[in-house]
Design a protein around this motif. Structure first.
Motif, short mmCIF file in Angstrom:
data_model
loop_
_atom_site.label_atom_id
_atom_site.label_comp_id
_atom_site.label_asym_id
_atom_site.label_seq_id
_atom_site.Cartn_x
_atom_site.Cartn_y
_atom_site.Cartn_z
N MET A 136 -4.13 11.91 -1.15
CA MET A 136 -3.47 13.05 -1.88
C MET A 136 -3.72 14.62 -1.41
SD MET A 136 -4.34 11.67 -5.88
CE MET A 136 -6.06 11.78 -5.60
N ALA A 137 -4.66 15.02 -0.99
CA ALA A 137 -4.80 16.48 -0.50
C ALA A 137 -4.02 16.45 0.73
CB ALA A 137 -6.33 16.89 0.10
N GLN A 173 -10.95 24.34 -14.50
CA GLN A 173 -12.18 24.05 -14.14
C GLN A 173 -11.83 24.39 -12.56
OE1 GLN A 173 -14.49 20.76 -14.74
NE2 GLN A 173 -16.24 22.33 -14.70
N VAL A 174 -10.74 23.87 -11.80
CA VAL A 174 -10.25 24.06 -10.80
C VAL A 174 -10.22 25.60 -10.33
CG1 VAL A 174 -8.35 23.87 -9.00
CG2 VAL A 174 -8.95 21.94 -10.19
N GLU A 175 -9.46 26.16 -11.22
CA GLU A 175 -9.32 27.76 -10.94
C GLU A 175 -10.51 28.55 -11.00
OE1 GLU A 175 -6.90 29.57 -14.13
OE2 GLU A 175 -6.30 31.39 -12.65
N LEU A 194 -0.73 27.08 -8.44
CA LEU A 194 -1.73 26.51 -9.67
C LEU A 194 -0.56 26.67 -10.90
CD1 LEU A 194 -4.41 25.16 -10.09
CD2 LEU A 194 -5.31 27.41 -10.22
N GLY A 195 -0.07 27.88 -10.98
CA GLY A 195 0.75 28.15 -12.14
C GLY A 195 2.02 27.25 -12.24
N PHE A 208 -8.12 20.76 -5.86
CA PHE A 208 -9.05 22.14 -5.28
C PHE A 208 -9.37 21.81 -3.86
CE2 PHE A 208 -13.25 23.42 -4.25
CZ PHE A 208 -13.25 24.58 -4.91
N ALA A 209 -9.39 20.72 -3.14
CA ALA A 209 -9.50 20.61 -1.80
C ALA A 209 -8.39 21.39 -1.12
CB ALA A 209 -9.60 19.22 -1.32
N PHE A 210 -7.12 20.90 -1.54
CA PHE A 210 -6.11 21.68 -0.86
C PHE A 210 -6.07 23.33 -1.08
CE2 PHE A 210 -1.19 23.07 -1.50
CZ PHE A 210 -1.23 23.35 -0.43
N LEU A 211 -6.29 23.72 -2.44
CA LEU A 211 -6.03 25.02 -2.75
C LEU A 211 -7.20 25.86 -2.28
CD1 LEU A 211 -5.07 24.87 -6.72
CD2 LEU A 211 -3.76 25.43 -4.52
#
Ligand SMILES: [Mg+2]
Length: 342
Positions: free
Chosen positions: A292-293, A230-232, A212-213, A263-266
């Motif tokens: 994309m995911a 928001q994802v975080e 994410l960073g 978000f799906a991936f993380l």
């Protein structure tokens, strides 16, 4: 080491294709309808592989025979990006536009904006005209540049963030000139490159905060920075899928679909099939979100993580499954021979 990098190049393109093909039949379903259908499956006493087949069967409206799961515009354009990079070793928008026009099959489910642009390119209009003229002259802010950028993220996996940004911008221009359309593609390219970096550094578990960073380090647009926040938050809070869908968005706009794919991936990075099924379960522009995911998960895990029966279900005619494997191998070879990318 090299085989593992090659497998990840293949994984990016094939998992894009698989996510696209799984999501396409339910494109436009809302999240609640998806939840209802998936819930019915949950109680079937099946093994994991069979469940996967059943889900594929469900989303395509029946049993899927080998070779019958079709991909859509997302994969077709990702193929164009890979071909352009194999040919040129860099993104030259005019050449890329030619690949898009040559590959263009109108029945692949292109959005109305992209359809018009590609049709105009196919008629021989200058490459940089049609894209600037759509949506009242402001250019498309749809997710069409983001959905196809996976192979570029792989090709530039170890390049500087600024290099990835610029290559992504150039790859967007033939169809998407709005800053939100371009920045969405940057997010996906960086997520793919970042996942590949971690995998090649030997990570068995994804460092979610680091990924994410890394993405954040290359994003400048305020709208996306807020979405990344928001994802975080959601990664910590783990809300119901339909809350995620409602808040992050599952729309054709890049700002309202790229964050959901990330978000799906993380949140499901540890299993490629789970990641793709979750992406589809969010509903809305399901094929693109899963494509994309898929590119991100394919970069981290490689093609070996895609279930056999999912691969078998994929169409395998011209520019089908085997073609994608060969093309990704060529992309890898080009990357290995291309000095100075980073
Ligand atoms: Mg599509």
């Amino acid at each position: 080491m090299e085989d593992s990098l090659k497998d990840r190049f293949v994984g990016v393109l094939l998992a894009t294709m698989v996510g696209d093909a799984i999501g396409m039949p339910v494109e436009g379903w809302d999240c609640l309808r998806m939840a209802e259908q998936l819930d019915k499956l949950r109680y079937l006493p099946r093994g994991e592989q069979e469940l996967a087949t059943a889900v594929l069967g469900l989303v395509t409206g029946g049993k899927v025979e080998p070779g019958q799961a079709r991909y859509s515009d997302d994969t077709q354009m990702a193929i164009g990006i890979a071909q352009a990079l194999v040919d040129d070793g860099e993104i030259i928008p005019e050449h890329l536009a030619r690949h898009f026009a040559k590959n263009f099959q109108p029945w692949r489910g292109y959005g109305p904006g992209a359809y018009g642009v590609l049709d105009a390119l196919k008629q021989g209009r200058p490459w940089d005209e049609p894209a600037r003229q759509v949506f009242g002259g402001q250019g498309s802010y749809g997710n069409g540049a983001a959905m196809r950028v996976g192979p570029l993220g792989a090709f530039y996996w170890d390049a500087d963030v600024a290099v990835i940004r610029e290559a992504t911008r150039l790859s967007s221009l033939p169809t998407h000139t709005h800053k939100h359309g371009i920045e969405g593609a940057v997010v996906v390219a960086l997520a793919v490159a970042g996942a590949l970096r971690q995998a090649m550094a030997g990570a068995e578990e994804l460092d979610v905060a680091a990924l994410l960073g890394f993405v954040r380090s290359g994003v400048t647009d305020e709208v996306y920075l807020k979405k990344l926040d928001q994802v975080e938050d959601f990664l910590a809070a783990e809300p119901e899928p339909c809350v995620v869908a409602a808040r992050l968005g599952t729309d054709l706009a890049a700002t309202l679909s790229v964050p959901a794919a990330l978000f799906a991936f993380l949140s499901r990075w540890d299993s490629l099939p789970d990641c793709l099924l979750y992406a589809v379960s969010l509903g809305g522009d399901a094929d693109t979100i899963a494509a994309m995911a898929g590119a991100m998960a394919g970069a981290f895990h490689g093609a070996a993580a895609i279930p056999e029966n999912w691969l078998a279900a994929l169409e395998n005619g011209p520019q089908g499954r085997d073609f994608a494997v060969t093309l990704a191998g060529q992309l890898y070879a080009r990357r290995q021979g291309n000095l100075g990318v980073g």
